[in-house]
Design a protein around this motif. Structure first.
Motif, PDB file in Angstrom:
ATOM      1  N   ARG A 140       7.448   2.377  -5.140  1.00 20.75           N
ATOM      2  CA  ARG A 140       7.380   3.603  -4.355  1.00 20.75           C
ATOM      3  C   ARG A 140       6.125   4.424  -4.634  1.00 20.75           C
ATOM      4  O   ARG A 140       5.489   4.947  -3.717  1.00 20.75           O
ATOM      5  CB  ARG A 140       8.625   4.458  -4.632  1.00 20.75           C
ATOM      6  N   ARG A 141       5.756   4.550  -5.910  1.00 18.98           N
ATOM      7  CA  ARG A 141       4.638   5.420  -6.267  1.00 18.98           C
ATOM      8  C   ARG A 141       4.212   5.136  -7.700  1.00 18.98           C
ATOM      9  O   ARG A 141       4.956   4.550  -8.481  1.00 18.98           O
ATOM     10  CB  ARG A 141       5.025   6.896  -6.123  1.00 18.98           C
ATOM     11  N   PHE A 142       3.006   5.563  -8.030  1.00 22.17           N
ATOM     12  CA  PHE A 142       2.498   5.409  -9.389  1.00 22.17           C
ATOM     13  C   PHE A 142       1.381   6.419  -9.621  1.00 22.17           C
ATOM     14  O   PHE A 142       0.778   6.948  -8.671  1.00 22.17           O
ATOM     15  CB  PHE A 142       1.981   3.991  -9.639  1.00 22.17           C
ATOM     16  N   VAL A 143       1.110   6.691 -10.880  1.00 23.32           N
ATOM     17  CA  VAL A 143      -0.035   7.514 -11.254  1.00 23.32           C
ATOM     18  C   VAL A 143      -0.678   6.882 -12.477  1.00 23.32           C
ATOM     19  O   VAL A 143       0.011   6.435 -13.397  1.00 23.32           O
ATOM     20  CB  VAL A 143       0.381   8.979 -11.538  1.00 23.32           C
ATOM     21  N   ILE A 144      -2.004   6.811 -12.456  1.00 28.09           N
ATOM     22  CA  ILE A 144      -2.769   6.265 -13.576  1.00 28.09           C
ATOM     23  C   ILE A 144      -3.570   7.406 -14.192  1.00 28.09           C
ATOM     24  O   ILE A 144      -4.254   8.145 -13.478  1.00 28.09           O
ATOM     25  CB  ILE A 144      -3.710   5.138 -13.107  1.00 28.09           C
ATOM     26  N   THR A 145      -3.469   7.560 -15.509  1.00 21.46           N
ATOM     27  CA  THR A 145      -4.094   8.692 -16.201  1.00 21.46           C
ATOM     28  C   THR A 145      -4.990   8.201 -17.328  1.00 21.46           C
ATOM     29  O   THR A 145      -4.657   7.235 -18.015  1.00 21.46           O
ATOM     30  CB  THR A 145      -3.000   9.626 -16.772  1.00 21.46           C
ATOM     31  N   GLU A 146      -6.110   8.887 -17.517  1.00 21.21           N
ATOM     32  CA  GLU A 146      -7.059   8.553 -18.578  1.00 21.21           C
ATOM     33  C   GLU A 146      -7.122   9.691 -19.602  1.00 21.21           C
ATOM     34  O   GLU A 146      -6.851  10.856 -19.271  1.00 21.21           O
ATOM     35  CB  GLU A 146      -8.459   8.339 -17.990  1.00 21.21           C
ATOM     36  N   LYS A 147      -7.485   9.343 -20.838  1.00 15.25           N
ATOM     37  CA  LYS A 147      -7.704  10.348 -21.871  1.00 15.25           C
ATOM     38  C   LYS A 147      -8.855   9.911 -22.761  1.00 15.25           C
ATOM     39  O   LYS A 147      -9.426   8.832 -22.574  1.00 15.25           O
ATOM     40  CB  LYS A 147      -6.434  10.548 -22.705  1.00 15.25           C
ATOM     41  N   THR A 148      -9.197  10.740 -23.755  1.00 14.95           N
ATOM     42  CA  THR A 148     -10.200  10.361 -24.756  1.00 14.95           C
ATOM     43  C   THR A 148      -9.499  10.099 -26.089  1.00 14.95           C
ATOM     44  O   THR A 148      -8.297  10.348 -26.231  1.00 14.95           O
ATOM     45  CB  THR A 148     -11.248  11.481 -24.956  1.00 14.95           C
ATOM     46  N   ASP A 149     -10.253   9.646 -27.069  1.00 18.54           N
ATOM     47  CA  ASP A 149      -9.676   9.371 -28.386  1.00 18.54           C
ATOM     48  C   ASP A 149      -9.153  10.642 -29.056  1.00 18.54           C
ATOM     49  O   ASP A 149      -8.316  10.576 -29.967  1.00 18.54           O
ATOM     50  CB  ASP A 149     -10.728   8.729 -29.305  1.00 18.54           C
ATOM     51  N   ALA A 150      -9.640  11.801 -28.606  1.00 19.51           N
ATOM     52  CA  ALA A 150      -9.228  13.064 -29.225  1.00 19.51           C
ATOM     53  C   ALA A 150      -7.964  13.639 -28.591  1.00 19.51           C
ATOM     54  O   ALA A 150      -7.477  14.689 -29.013  1.00 19.51           O
ATOM     55  CB  ALA A 150     -10.356  14.086 -29.107  1.00 19.51           C
ATOM     56  N   ASP A 151      -7.420  12.943 -27.601  1.00 12.25           N
ATOM     57  CA  ASP A 151      -6.254  13.438 -26.864  1.00 12.25           C
ATOM     58  C   ASP A 151      -5.035  12.539 -27.115  1.00 12.25           C
ATOM     59  O   ASP A 151      -5.140  11.488 -27.758  1.00 12.25           O
ATOM     60  CB  ASP A 151      -6.541  13.484 -25.364  1.00 12.25           C
ATOM     61  N   ALA A 152      -3.904  12.976 -26.601  1.00  9.84           N
ATOM     62  CA  ALA A 152      -2.673  12.192 -26.760  1.00  9.84           C
ATOM     63  C   ALA A 152      -1.932  12.099 -25.429  1.00  9.84           C
ATOM     64  O   ALA A 152      -1.885  13.063 -24.648  1.00  9.84           O
ATOM     65  CB  ALA A 152      -1.761  12.827 -27.803  1.00  9.84           C
TER      66      ALA A 152
END
Length: 294
Positions: A140-152
């Motif tokens: 139905r749906r999806f979301v792809i998210t990115e972060k950096t090494d300093a994030d969680a």
């Protein structure tokens, strides 16, 4: 005979099969519509097509993380029995891995991407699972998210997949803390991160409602405005993550917990399976009988 887009569209409407499956069927049958329908039936794709008009409002949310990339997706099925099926769980994992590796921008793009390097598209893969599992299935749906090494990443699945949350907490690498924030989002269901994120139209609409409520209560007009502003604060507490009392410690506001970490919440996505889908009215006994008769 050249296969046109209108022919593919017609065959898809007739059978409910995927676009690429319809195109291949027409190519294999030299554009003969009736033979193409038979071709799809012979390949077992018609089993999926027969279920195309069924209501799939159950299912699971699923999340997967790979380094600094994470995905949250929702796959729907017809009954919650199927969500406990190992094949369905494998389907979720396969789709999540594909989305993480290929990073499609839209659902339509994802469905037409090759899945295993053998020419089989994601849509065909889902249809083949429909034939095996015996229920209508849909990504139905999806979301792809990115972060950096300093994030969680805050990734959390509630009630066996009924609710899924994915958030990024910037400025801390504390995964456990980020998961706690995701759990809060799952439980309390905020609509926005902060007051600043609430659009003016939503605020103005609520202000008008609160003003009318106060007038209906017989309050003097000279104090209505102050009352409305006070009640707006309560409204923001209901819809804004940072304004809410933390579900695991109601004496603390989420914004204080975030500030104490020196962190910020970039954003979040919360999926509740089946929300917005009109569900079929059936009692439990009928659902069991239907499942046994498949």
């Amino acid at each position: 005979m050249a296969v046109t887009a209108s022919m593919v569209k017609e065959l898809r409407e007739k059978t409910g099969a995927g676009m690429m499956d319809c195109k291949k069927a027409l190519q294999e049958t030299n554009g003969d519509m009736e033979q193409a329908v038979d071709y799809l039936r012979e390949k077992g794709i018609s089993k999926a097509a027969k279920k195309a008009d069924r209501i799939a409002a159950e299912g699971s949310a699923y999340t997967l993380t790979d380094g600094n990339t994470a995905v949250l997706l929702e796959v729907n099925c017809e009954t919650d029995f199927v969500t406990k099926n190992d094949q369905f769980k494998s389907l979720l994992d396969e789709l999540a891995k594909h989305l993480l590796s290929q990073k499609p921008e839209t659902l339509e793009e994802a469905l037409q991407q090759p899945l295993h390097g053998n020419g089989e598209t994601v849509e065909t893969f889902i249809n083949n699972n429909i034939a095996k599992i015996g229920e209508k299935l849909s990504l139905r749906r999806f979301v792809i998210t990115e972060k950096t090494d300093a994030d969680a990443f805050g990734a959390y699945i509630h009630m066996g997949g009924n609710i899924g949350v994915l958030t990024v907490v910037e400025g801390t690498a504390d995964d456990a803390f980020a998961k706690d924030i995701a759990m809060h989002i799952a439980a309390v269901n905020p609509r926005f991160v902060s007051r600043d994120a609430v659009d003016a139209e939503t605020v103005d609409k609520e202000r008008d409602v609160l003003k009318q409520q106060a007038l209906n209560e017989g309050k003097p007009e000279n104090i209505v405005e102050k009352m409305v502003e006070g009640r707006l604060g309560k409204f923001f507490e209901e819809i804004c993550l940072l304004e809410q009392s933390f579900v695991k410690d109601p004496d603390q506001k989420v914004k204080k917990l975030i500030a104490d970490k020196g962190a910020t919440v970039k954003g979040f996505t919360r999926y509740q399976v089946g929300e917005g889908i009109e569900k079929r009215e059936e009692n439990f006994a009928e659902e069991v009988r239907n499942q046994m008769n498949k």
